[in-house]
Design an enzyme around this catalytic site. Structure first.
Site, PDB file in Angstrom:
ATOM      1  N   PRO A 176       8.708  -4.282  -1.150  1.00  0.00           N
ATOM      2  CA  PRO A 176       9.979  -4.075  -0.446  1.00  0.00           C
ATOM      3  C   PRO A 176       9.841  -4.238   1.072  1.00  0.00           C
ATOM      4  O   PRO A 176       8.805  -3.913   1.649  1.00  0.00           O
ATOM      5  CB  PRO A 176      10.337  -2.626  -0.776  1.00  0.00           C
ATOM      6  CG  PRO A 176       9.548  -2.291  -1.990  1.00  0.00           C
ATOM      7  CD  PRO A 176       8.320  -3.134  -1.974  1.00  0.00           C
ATOM      8  N   LYS A 204       0.824  -1.220   0.000  1.00  0.00           N
ATOM      9  CA  LYS A 204       0.000   0.000   0.000  1.00  0.00           C
ATOM     10  C   LYS A 204       0.855   1.265   0.000  1.00  0.00           C
ATOM     11  O   LYS A 204       2.053   1.254   0.325  1.00  0.00           O
ATOM     12  CB  LYS A 204      -0.939   0.014   1.208  1.00  0.00           C
ATOM     13  CG  LYS A 204      -0.242  -0.062   2.584  1.00  0.00           C
ATOM     14  CD  LYS A 204       0.286   1.254   3.129  1.00  0.00           C
ATOM     15  CE  LYS A 204       1.024   1.115   4.435  1.00  0.00           C
ATOM     16  NZ  LYS A 204       1.742   2.315   4.866  1.00  0.00           N
ATOM     17  N   GLY A 239       5.180  -6.767   5.166  1.00  0.00           N
ATOM     18  CA  GLY A 239       4.973  -7.779   6.212  1.00  0.00           C
ATOM     19  C   GLY A 239       3.494  -7.966   6.509  1.00  0.00           C
ATOM     20  O   GLY A 239       3.021  -9.092   6.721  1.00  0.00           O
ATOM     21  N   GLY A 248       7.789   0.930   4.418  1.00  0.00           N
ATOM     22  CA  GLY A 248       6.594   1.745   4.634  1.00  0.00           C
ATOM     23  C   GLY A 248       5.496   1.402   3.646  1.00  0.00           C
ATOM     24  O   GLY A 248       4.575   2.180   3.422  1.00  0.00           O
ATOM     25  N   ASP A 261      -1.529  -2.386   9.954  1.00  0.00           N
ATOM     26  CA  ASP A 261      -1.742  -2.288   8.507  1.00  0.00           C
ATOM     27  C   ASP A 261      -2.390  -3.538   7.893  1.00  0.00           C
ATOM     28  O   ASP A 261      -2.735  -3.536   6.715  1.00  0.00           O
ATOM     29  CB  ASP A 261      -0.405  -2.053   7.780  1.00  0.00           C
ATOM     30  CG  ASP A 261       0.126  -0.638   7.987  1.00  0.00           C
ATOM     31  OD1 ASP A 261      -0.669   0.257   8.331  1.00  0.00           O
ATOM     32  OD2 ASP A 261       1.347  -0.440   7.795  1.00  0.00           O
TER      33      ASP A 261
HETATM   34  O1  C5P Z   1       0.846  -2.345  14.554  1.00  0.00           O
HETATM   35  P1  C5P Z   1       2.261  -2.469  14.109  1.00  0.00           P
HETATM   36  O2  C5P Z   1       3.005  -3.564  14.821  1.00  0.00           O
HETATM   37  O3  C5P Z   1       2.407  -2.566  12.630  1.00  0.00           O
HETATM   38  O4  C5P Z   1       2.961  -1.097  14.508  1.00  0.00           O
HETATM   39  C1  C5P Z   1       4.366  -0.955  14.516  1.00  0.00           C
HETATM   40  C2  C5P Z   1       4.734   0.171  15.467  1.00  0.00           C
HETATM   41  O5  C5P Z   1       4.299   1.416  14.924  1.00  0.00           O
HETATM   42  C3  C5P Z   1       4.121   0.093  16.833  1.00  0.00           C
HETATM   43  O6  C5P Z   1       4.917  -0.665  17.697  1.00  0.00           O
HETATM   44  C4  C5P Z   1       4.076   1.550  17.261  1.00  0.00           C
HETATM   45  O7  C5P Z   1       5.346   1.948  17.728  1.00  0.00           O
HETATM   46  C5  C5P Z   1       3.860   2.281  15.940  1.00  0.00           C
HETATM   47  N1  C5P Z   1       2.426   2.627  15.697  1.00  0.00           N
HETATM   48  C6  C5P Z   1       1.849   3.649  16.432  1.00  0.00           C
HETATM   49  N2  C5P Z   1       0.551   3.994  16.203  1.00  0.00           N
HETATM   50  C7  C5P Z   1      -0.182   3.354  15.249  1.00  0.00           C
HETATM   51  C8  C5P Z   1       0.398   2.321  14.469  1.00  0.00           C
HETATM   52  C9  C5P Z   1       1.710   1.980  14.733  1.00  0.00           C
HETATM   53  O8  C5P Z   1       2.496   4.247  17.298  1.00  0.00           O
HETATM   54  N3  C5P Z   1      -1.450   3.705  15.038  1.00  0.00           N
END
Ligand code: C5P
Length: 326
Positions: A115, A11, A123, A119, A157
């Site tokens: 990639p 995305k 994953g 971002g 995500d």
């Molecule tokens: O949810 P995910 O593991 O993909 O998020 C990775 C990191 O991104 C989290 O550990 C957090 O530090 C940050 N994050 C956040 N607020 C969000 C989504 C992600 O702070 N809404």
């Protein structure tokens, strides 16, 4: 033996507004995702040997194997591979159902075209594809809402990769409302050049930098108006002034060279340039497919650009491609 192949999209965020962190450390987001034509493919197969095994192959845009990323993925602890974590959750559910005898072992093959650490939710797309594949492998019959809930527990995500199209994400960015289906006739196609950096950027690190400087003056979060939503679904000219990303400033402070990539893309004639998610990939919006190819060719020569990849959106969400029973 049963085998199921599924795919899920990476995305780009068309908009990403971030509020100050909640007590749990996560940030409230209002973001509009666009699913891209770059897809991960996950093939799951029942095995007699118990446990979950994973093998990942990463590919370059020209179809050759990306040896460095493939080797890095082989070194990854399977417990932190999102496709493995997704499969384990569904395996536990299957163990209680009619497919219990085939739920003991599963092998997972991941073919990566999104990639890593860019971002672009590579994953998360692995997890989304693994969820729909395992749902079919073990005939679990989980509906979209249940898959979304499991996806949310794996990463913010993952729901966006499940639904695809153009979708509004609120909460942690994981509560989805679809604004336009992938490849729907009523939505204009967007052509992008994704400009990869030489080194990945850690998402938590970018959010921490946002907290350090930007959070105190972050404006209140509001959902896009119907007019803004229409513009995001329109052609590239209408879309271009709407691109916004609150993580861009913190990411550029951490990686000042990304400003050079963005400036080069503007100079080369991109309609608009934005950071993809928490970066470091820079997304340059093109007029059409041919313009995207021209931009990619020109920008690949920049020393801050590791690779330029063309992609288009909106693409469809996670889907089963093929099922085989023998
Ligand atoms: O949810 P995910 O593991 O993909 O998020 C990775 C990191 O991104 C989290 O550990 C957090 O530090 C940050 N994050 C956040 N607020 C969000 C989504 C992600 O702070 N809404």
């Amino acid at each position: 033996m049963r085998e199921v192949r599924a795919s899920a999209p990476g995305k780009v965020n068309l908009t990403l507004r971030v509020g100050p962190p909640n007590p749990d450390g996560y940030h409230p987001l209002v973001t509009v995702f666009e699913a891209l034509s770059l897809r991960e493919t996950v093939t799951v197969r029942t095995t007699k040997t118990p446990g979950v095994r994973v093998e990942t192959t990463a590919y370059l845009p020209d179809g050759r194997v990306d040896e460095a990323t493939t080797a890095a993925m082989a070194d990854l602890d399977p417990g932190s591979h999102l496709a493995v974590r997704a499969a384990r959750i569904l395996q536990r559910l299957a163990a209680a159902g009619p497919w219990a005898s085939t739920a003991a072992g599963v092998s997972i093959r991941v073919d990566k075209r999104v990639p890593v650490a860019g971002g672009m939710a590579g994953g998360s797309a692995d997890a989304a594809a693994a969820l729909v594949a395992c749902n079919q492998l073990w005939d679990l019959g989980l509906g979209a809402d249940q898959l979304q809930a499991i996806g949310r527990s794996l990463g913010a995500d993952v729901p966006a990769c499940l639904v695809g199209g153009i979708a509004l994400g609120t909460g942690r960015g994981d509560r989805m409302r679809v604004l336009a289906d992938g490849e729907a006739g009523d939505t204009s196609a967007h052509h992008w050049v994704m400009l990869l950096a030489h080194e990945g950027l850690s998402t938590p690190e970018v959010f921490r930098e946002f907290d350090r400087v930007d959070a105190a003056c972050a404006p209140g979060l509001v959902e896009p108006t119907p007019g803004e939503t229409r513009a995001l679904r329109s052609g590239p000219e209408e879309l271009s002034p709407r691109l916004v990303n609150d993580l861009q400033a913190p990411a550029l402070r951490l990686r000042p060279e990304l400003a050079r990539t963005m400036e080069a893309a503007r100079r080369a004639g991109a309609l608009a340039v934005t950071l993809s998610g928490s970066g470091p990939t820079v997304a340059a919006l093109a007029r059409d497919a041919e313009h995207a190819h021209d931009l990619a060719r020109a920008l690949e020569a920049e020393d801050t650009v590791a690779r330029a990849m063309c992609a288009s959106g909106p693409a469809h969400g996670a889907v089963v491609e093929e099922t085989e029973v023998s």
